[in-house]
Design a protein around this motif. Structure first.
Motif, PDB file in Angstrom:
ATOM      1  N   VAL A 200     -43.690  70.934 -23.450  1.00  0.00           N
ATOM      2  CA  VAL A 200     -44.047  72.091 -22.619  1.00  0.00           C
ATOM      3  C   VAL A 200     -44.322  71.644 -21.184  1.00  0.00           C
ATOM      4  O   VAL A 200     -43.813  72.238 -20.231  1.00  0.00           O
ATOM      5  N   GLU A 201     -45.100  70.589 -21.027  1.00  0.00           N
ATOM      6  CA  GLU A 201     -45.408  70.087 -19.688  1.00  0.00           C
ATOM      7  C   GLU A 201     -44.141  69.632 -18.968  1.00  0.00           C
ATOM      8  O   GLU A 201     -43.947  69.914 -17.790  1.00  0.00           O
ATOM      9  N   HIS A 202     -43.278  68.924 -19.679  1.00  0.00           N
ATOM     10  CA  HIS A 202     -42.027  68.452 -19.080  1.00  0.00           C
ATOM     11  C   HIS A 202     -41.146  69.638 -18.667  1.00  0.00           C
ATOM     12  O   HIS A 202     -40.592  69.650 -17.568  1.00  0.00           O
TER      13      HIS A 202
ATOM     14  N   PHE B  32     -40.069  81.121 -24.291  1.00  0.00           N
ATOM     15  CA  PHE B  32     -40.388  79.708 -24.538  1.00  0.00           C
ATOM     16  C   PHE B  32     -41.896  79.475 -24.516  1.00  0.00           C
ATOM     17  O   PHE B  32     -42.451  78.850 -25.418  1.00  0.00           O
ATOM     18  N   LEU B  33     -42.558  79.987 -23.486  1.00  0.00           N
ATOM     19  CA  LEU B  33     -43.995  79.758 -23.367  1.00  0.00           C
ATOM     20  C   LEU B  33     -44.767  80.420 -24.504  1.00  0.00           C
ATOM     21  O   LEU B  33     -45.698  79.827 -25.061  1.00  0.00           O
ATOM     22  N   ASN B  34     -44.396  81.638 -24.864  1.00  0.00           N
ATOM     23  CA  ASN B  34     -45.102  82.312 -25.962  1.00  0.00           C
ATOM     24  C   ASN B  34     -44.858  81.626 -27.305  1.00  0.00           C
ATOM     25  O   ASN B  34     -45.772  81.497 -28.113  1.00  0.00           O
TER      26      ASN B  34
ATOM     27  N   LEU C 194     -48.379  75.775 -30.949  1.00  0.00           N
ATOM     28  CA  LEU C 194     -49.523  74.898 -30.694  1.00  0.00           C
ATOM     29  C   LEU C 194     -50.817  75.466 -31.271  1.00  0.00           C
ATOM     30  O   LEU C 194     -51.628  74.719 -31.833  1.00  0.00           O
ATOM     31  N   ASP C 195     -51.022  76.759 -31.132  1.00  0.00           N
ATOM     32  CA  ASP C 195     -52.222  77.383 -31.710  1.00  0.00           C
ATOM     33  C   ASP C 195     -52.253  77.215 -33.228  1.00  0.00           C
ATOM     34  O   ASP C 195     -53.285  76.868 -33.807  1.00  0.00           O
ATOM     35  N   THR C 196     -51.106  77.450 -33.865  1.00  0.00           N
ATOM     36  CA  THR C 196     -51.025  77.318 -35.324  1.00  0.00           C
ATOM     37  C   THR C 196     -51.270  75.882 -35.760  1.00  0.00           C
ATOM     38  O   THR C 196     -52.046  75.622 -36.697  1.00  0.00           O
ATOM     39  N   LEU C 197     -50.628  74.938 -35.071  1.00  0.00           N
ATOM     40  CA  LEU C 197     -50.811  73.529 -35.420  1.00  0.00           C
ATOM     41  C   LEU C 197     -52.242  73.069 -35.155  1.00  0.00           C
ATOM     42  O   LEU C 197     -52.794  72.268 -35.918  1.00  0.00           O
ATOM     43  N   THR C 198     -52.852  73.562 -34.089  1.00  0.00           N
ATOM     44  CA  THR C 198     -54.232  73.185 -33.778  1.00  0.00           C
ATOM     45  C   THR C 198     -55.189  73.691 -34.850  1.00  0.00           C
ATOM     46  O   THR C 198     -56.105  72.974 -35.270  1.00  0.00           O
ATOM     47  N   LYS C 199     -54.980  74.932 -35.308  1.00  0.00           N
ATOM     48  CA  LYS C 199     -55.823  75.472 -36.390  1.00  0.00           C
ATOM     49  C   LYS C 199     -55.647  74.644 -37.656  1.00  0.00           C
ATOM     50  O   LYS C 199     -56.614  74.355 -38.366  1.00  0.00           O
ATOM     51  N   TRP C 200     -54.406  74.268 -37.923  1.00  0.00           N
ATOM     52  CA  TRP C 200     -54.118  73.445 -39.101  1.00  0.00           C
ATOM     53  C   TRP C 200     -54.798  72.081 -38.949  1.00  0.00           C
ATOM     54  O   TRP C 200     -55.373  71.540 -39.888  1.00  0.00           O
ATOM     55  N   TYR C 201     -54.723  71.527 -37.730  1.00  0.00           N
ATOM     56  CA  TYR C 201     -55.324  70.213 -37.472  1.00  0.00           C
ATOM     57  C   TYR C 201     -56.844  70.262 -37.637  1.00  0.00           C
ATOM     58  O   TYR C 201     -57.461  69.296 -38.096  1.00  0.00           O
ATOM     59  N   GLU C 202     -57.459  71.390 -37.246  1.00  0.00           N
ATOM     60  CA  GLU C 202     -58.917  71.525 -37.394  1.00  0.00           C
ATOM     61  C   GLU C 202     -59.329  71.442 -38.865  1.00  0.00           C
ATOM     62  O   GLU C 202     -60.416  70.961 -39.179  1.00  0.00           O
ATOM     63  N   LYS C 203     -58.437  71.875 -39.750  1.00  0.00           N
ATOM     64  CA  LYS C 203     -58.729  71.790 -41.187  1.00  0.00           C
ATOM     65  C   LYS C 203     -58.522  70.379 -41.722  1.00  0.00           C
ATOM     66  O   LYS C 203     -59.141  69.988 -42.705  1.00  0.00           O
TER      67      LYS C 203
ATOM     68  N   PRO D 122     -36.517  84.382 -16.188  1.00  0.00           N
ATOM     69  CA  PRO D 122     -37.890  84.768 -16.552  1.00  0.00           C
ATOM     70  C   PRO D 122     -38.068  85.154 -18.028  1.00  0.00           C
ATOM     71  O   PRO D 122     -39.094  84.836 -18.627  1.00  0.00           O
ATOM     72  N   LEU D 123     -37.090  85.817 -18.626  1.00  0.00           N
ATOM     73  CA  LEU D 123     -37.205  86.197 -20.027  1.00  0.00           C
ATOM     74  C   LEU D 123     -37.236  84.960 -20.924  1.00  0.00           C
ATOM     75  O   LEU D 123     -38.079  84.844 -21.813  1.00  0.00           O
ATOM     76  N   HIS D 124     -36.312  84.011 -20.683  1.00  0.00           N
ATOM     77  CA  HIS D 124     -36.293  82.783 -21.477  1.00  0.00           C
ATOM     78  C   HIS D 124     -37.592  82.002 -21.297  1.00  0.00           C
ATOM     79  O   HIS D 124     -38.134  81.446 -22.259  1.00  0.00           O
ATOM     80  N   SER D 125     -38.081  81.964 -20.079  1.00  0.00           N
ATOM     81  CA  SER D 125     -39.322  81.262 -19.801  1.00  0.00           C
ATOM     82  C   SER D 125     -40.481  81.896 -20.565  1.00  0.00           C
ATOM     83  O   SER D 125     -41.303  81.203 -21.176  1.00  0.00           O
ATOM     84  N   TYR D 126     -40.541  83.217 -20.558  1.00  0.00           N
ATOM     85  CA  TYR D 126     -41.597  83.950 -21.264  1.00  0.00           C
ATOM     86  C   TYR D 126     -41.519  83.687 -22.772  1.00  0.00           C
ATOM     87  O   TYR D 126     -42.535  83.392 -23.409  1.00  0.00           O
TER      88      TYR D 126
END
Length: 83
Positions: free
Chosen positions: A44-46, A9-11, A17-26, A3-7
């Motif tokens: 992530v999905e895999h 990894f997901l965070n 992804l949030d950082t790259l998405t903000k960059w992509y919006e620019k 569970p710790l590794h999963s947490y």
């Protein structure tokens, strides 16, 4: 993955992804950045699917182990009854 590794990894991937998405919006015309975002989303999905599959196998193995112990005990009882 525990569970710790999963947490972690997901965070981490959510932050990336949030950082790259903000960059992509620019810079919405940047194909390499768009492909990078898609690649991380795929990873992530895999990973999530592999983790779900692992949990299903673990649950199934636990169930089979319980059945194995029941059958072993029944067999021992039958064996001891014949003696």
């Amino acid at each position: 993955m525990n569970p710790l590794h999963s947490y972690i990894f997901l965070n981490s991937t959510k932050y990336a992804l949030d950082t790259l998405t903000k960059w992509y919006e620019k810079k919405p015309q940047n194909k390499e950045l768009q492909n990078l975002i898609k690649s991380i989303q795929y990873m992530v999905e895999h990973t999530n699917m592999v983790e779900l599959e692992r949990q299903l196998y673990k649950d199934h193995l636990d169930l089979l182990s319980e059945e194995h112990l029941k059958l072993k005990n029944e067999l021992n009882e039958l064996w001891n009854a014949k003696k």
